[in-house]
Design a protein around this motif. Structure first.
Motif, short mmCIF file in Angstrom:
data_model
loop_
_atom_site.label_atom_id
_atom_site.label_comp_id
_atom_site.label_asym_id
_atom_site.label_seq_id
_atom_site.Cartn_x
_atom_site.Cartn_y
_atom_site.Cartn_z
N GLU A 108 72.03 57.06 27.47
CA GLU A 108 71.65 55.72 27.03
C GLU A 108 72.87 54.93 26.57
O GLU A 108 73.06 53.77 26.92
N LYS A 109 73.74 55.60 25.78
CA LYS A 109 74.94 54.94 25.27
C LYS A 109 75.90 54.58 26.41
O LYS A 109 76.45 53.47 26.46
N ALA A 110 76.09 55.51 27.36
CA ALA A 110 76.98 55.25 28.50
C ALA A 110 76.46 54.09 29.34
O ALA A 110 77.24 53.24 29.80
N THR A 111 75.16 54.05 29.56
CA THR A 111 74.56 52.97 30.34
C THR A 111 74.80 51.62 29.68
O THR A 111 75.23 50.65 30.33
N ILE A 112 74.53 51.56 28.38
CA ILE A 112 74.72 50.30 27.64
C ILE A 112 76.19 49.89 27.65
O ILE A 112 76.53 48.73 27.89
N ASP A 113 77.08 50.87 27.42
CA ASP A 113 78.53 50.56 27.38
C ASP A 113 79.02 50.04 28.73
O ASP A 113 79.80 49.08 28.79
N TYR A 114 78.59 50.71 29.82
CA TYR A 114 79.04 50.26 31.14
C TYR A 114 78.49 48.87 31.47
O TYR A 114 79.19 48.03 32.04
N GLN A 115 77.22 48.62 31.13
CA GLN A 115 76.64 47.30 31.36
C GLN A 115 77.42 46.22 30.63
O GLN A 115 77.64 45.12 31.15
N SER B 209 78.80 62.41 34.13
CA SER B 209 78.51 63.44 33.14
C SER B 209 77.31 63.07 32.27
O SER B 209 76.66 63.93 31.70
N ALA B 210 77.02 61.75 32.19
CA ALA B 210 75.92 61.30 31.34
C ALA B 210 74.59 61.22 32.08
O ALA B 210 73.56 60.94 31.49
N ASP B 211 74.59 61.42 33.39
CA ASP B 211 73.38 61.40 34.19
C ASP B 211 72.63 60.08 34.02
O ASP B 211 71.45 60.05 33.63
N THR B 212 73.28 58.98 34.29
CA THR B 212 72.67 57.66 34.16
C THR B 212 72.17 57.18 35.52
O THR B 212 72.36 57.83 36.54
N ASN B 213 71.58 56.00 35.53
CA ASN B 213 71.14 55.40 36.80
C ASN B 213 72.07 54.26 37.21
O ASN B 213 71.67 53.35 37.93
N MET B 214 73.33 54.36 36.74
CA MET B 214 74.30 53.30 37.01
C MET B 214 75.17 53.58 38.22
O MET B 214 76.08 52.82 38.52
N ASP B 215 74.93 54.70 38.91
CA ASP B 215 75.81 55.12 40.00
C ASP B 215 75.94 54.06 41.09
O ASP B 215 77.03 53.79 41.58
N GLU B 216 74.82 53.47 41.47
CA GLU B 216 74.85 52.50 42.56
C GLU B 216 75.60 51.23 42.15
O GLU B 216 76.36 50.66 42.95
N LEU B 217 75.41 50.80 40.90
CA LEU B 217 76.12 49.62 40.42
C LEU B 217 77.63 49.86 40.39
O LEU B 217 78.41 49.01 40.81
N LEU B 218 78.03 51.04 39.93
CA LEU B 218 79.46 51.38 39.91
C LEU B 218 80.01 51.48 41.33
O LEU B 218 81.13 51.04 41.61
N ARG B 219 79.22 52.05 42.25
CA ARG B 219 79.67 52.16 43.64
C ARG B 219 79.93 50.78 44.23
O ARG B 219 80.93 50.56 44.92
#
Length: 518
Positions: free
Chosen positions: A129-136, A171-181
């Protein structure tokens, strides 16, 4: 049953005194099952599943440590929190050695227990959750970094930032992979434009400002160490990306201090024949071909392209009038690694020891050719993980440990990186055209100029020309070249494989590290 569905077993001979703690946890949504001794705790574990177990160390009958030992045999995956009045180091050591999740000293308050439970049951979800928020929150600033990058230093920072988030989100298992790609694709598109705009100046204009490049590594990183009286190891892990270096860095940090951790920019093509020969000779490929034609192998020749690395190192020292004694070893498999370890003492007689480790490059090629390896390394994250696993259990790590034991400095780098390709571009060439999927060199190439970076005067860019009309073309981003013949089969076979030779941050911006014994 709690709304969270997590069930906790709490074993303590003073369990009746802990009712306020238990009520606190129940209000937080946990179901708490209580027992007053180790035997009952073991019976409870046999009768139902628990998400976490809290054990008092000092219980009558079976002690907390004995109970812990038996629980770990039957259910090793269940986290156990040990609570004790004792601060004896021996008890702590036994508990920690049994791989407990946490160790708390009485008296403990409800918040301490709650925090330890959250850490062990919910840390993955909280980290995600924290990694997702931080990356967003960082997404927009990274996009601005990409748009505003005007120098190679800017691009180093962009790439390092993207790799940081790639590792963190994986490592955080987020759903942000596609956005980062998508953001990495945006960055690689902009990086390709940057290379097209600046590469010619870097390699043709004398004394122009340019990044550290392949042919300058020996002169700027190795020679100064030798002149200062050091006797370094120079290690090249073929086809080694920044993200892979970040995975093995913590392993090497156990016995090395990392003095310098930088990036440099490879020459084009980002292929072993060009980039690694350039490193060892200290020359651009055209100059190797002109000055030492017997050491340069053209694209259309059957001979191996990297059989002359040791003689090329000698040409470097001859040109700089240095008389250093060096060794050269190439490790292609565990047998070669074991042989080097057996004869490691012989390396002590040299001023410089050069070592090439080929596993990562072999893994990349094997992934293309083997369905099993493709499944094992189906993504960048899996590819990184496979590299880390190999390193932990290979002779390579033993070689690095032996290097650390010598007290000599180690310069670790690579000749190029690699990128997963998924977009085919049609190109037509004659039989003499090389087979690499990320760059082509030939005299009758047919292609869409808007889709490639083309070099029509190779000699001006430091590249040999097999024919007077030879042209080099390079693929960028995730593109790869495919011939019209059997096009669909070709595309299907090579789609989502790791390739190198072209223009991308992954291929061109690669690590160079200086390490010393701790």
């Amino acid at each position: 049953m709690s709304e969270n569905n997590e069930v906790i077993l709490w074993a303590d001979d003073e369990i009746d005194l802990l009712k306020p703690h238990i009520m606190f946890l129940q209000k937080k949504g946990y179901e708490v099952v209580t027992v007053s001794n180790g035997r009952d705790a073991l019976d409870a574990v046999e009768s139902r599943n628990f998400d976490l177990i809290i054990l008092d160390e000092n219980m009558p009958g079976i002690s907390g440590l004995e109970t812990l030992s038996q629980i770990k045999i039957s259910q090793p995956e269940v986290p156990v929190i040990m609570i004790t009045k004792s601060e004896e180091e021996n008890i702590m050591n036994q508990a920690i050695g049994s791989k407990i999740a946490d160790y708390l000293i009485k008296p403990v308050n409800p918040n301490q227990i709650f925090l330890s439970i959250k850490k062990n049951l919910h840390s993955n979800a909280l980290v995600s959750e924290k990694a997702t928020i931080d990356y967003q929150q960082e997404f927009q600033s990274i996009s601005m970094m990409i748009n505003n990058s005007a120098s190679i230093e800017d691009w180093y920072e962009v790439y390092k930032t993207l790799v940081f988030w790639e590792l963190k989100l994986a490592s955080a298992d987020t759903n942000m992979d596609e956005l980062l790609r998508m953001q990495k694709m945006e960055a690689n598109s902009a990086f390709a434009k940057f290379i097209k705009k600046n590469y010619e100046r870097w390699v043709t204009v004398e004394n122009s400002s340019h990044p550290l490049m392949s042919h300058e590594i020996f002169k700027t990183k190795v020679l100064p160490e030798l002149d200062a009286g050091e006797k370094p190891f120079f290690v090249v892990i073929d086809n080694f990306r920044l993200d892979q270096w970040r995975m093995i860095k913590p392993i090497l940090s156990d016995f090395f201090t990392i003095d310098d951790d930088e990036l440099y920019c490879t020459i084009l093509p980002t292929a072993t024949q060009y980039a690694r020969n350039s490193i060892f000779s200290g020359l651009m490929p055209i100059h190797i071909a002109q000055m030492f034609p017997d050491l340069w192998v053209d694209e259309d020749e059957e001979e191996g392209k990297n059989l002359n690395e040791s003689p090329l190192i000698q040409t470097f020292f001859d040109r700089y009038r240095r008389h250093f004694k060096f060794s050269y070893n190439k490790i292609n498999d565990s047998v070669g690694g074991e042989k080097l370890l057996q004869n490691f003492a012989n390396l002590d007689n040299n001023d410089l020891n050069v070592l090439v480790i080929n596993f990562v490059d072999m893994l990349s090629h094997a992934r293309t050719e083997s369905k099993m390896i493709r499944e094992l390394a189906y993504s960048d994250a899996a590819y990184r993980s496979l590299t880390e696993s190999w390193f932990k259990h290979s002779t390579a790590i033993e070689i690095f440990k032996r290097m650390a034991d010598t007290g000599r400095k180690v310069i670790l780098t690579t000749d190029h990186g690699t990128i997963m390709v998924d977009n085919a571009i049609k190109v037509i060439g004659d039989k003499a055209t090389n087979t690499n999927l990320r760059y082509k060199v030939g005299k009758n190439l047919s292609y869409n100029p808007k889709q490639v970076y083309e070099i029509k005067k190779p000699e001006a860019f430091g590249l040999p020309a097999p024919n007077l009309s030879s042209t080099y073309i390079f693929a960028a981003n995730h593109d790869f070249f495919a011939y019209p013949n059997n096009y669909n089969y070709y595309v299907q076979y090579y789609n989502n494989t790791f390739q190198h030779g072209g223009i991308s941050m992954e291929e061109m911006l690669v690590p160079i590290v200086k390490m010393a014994k701790k």
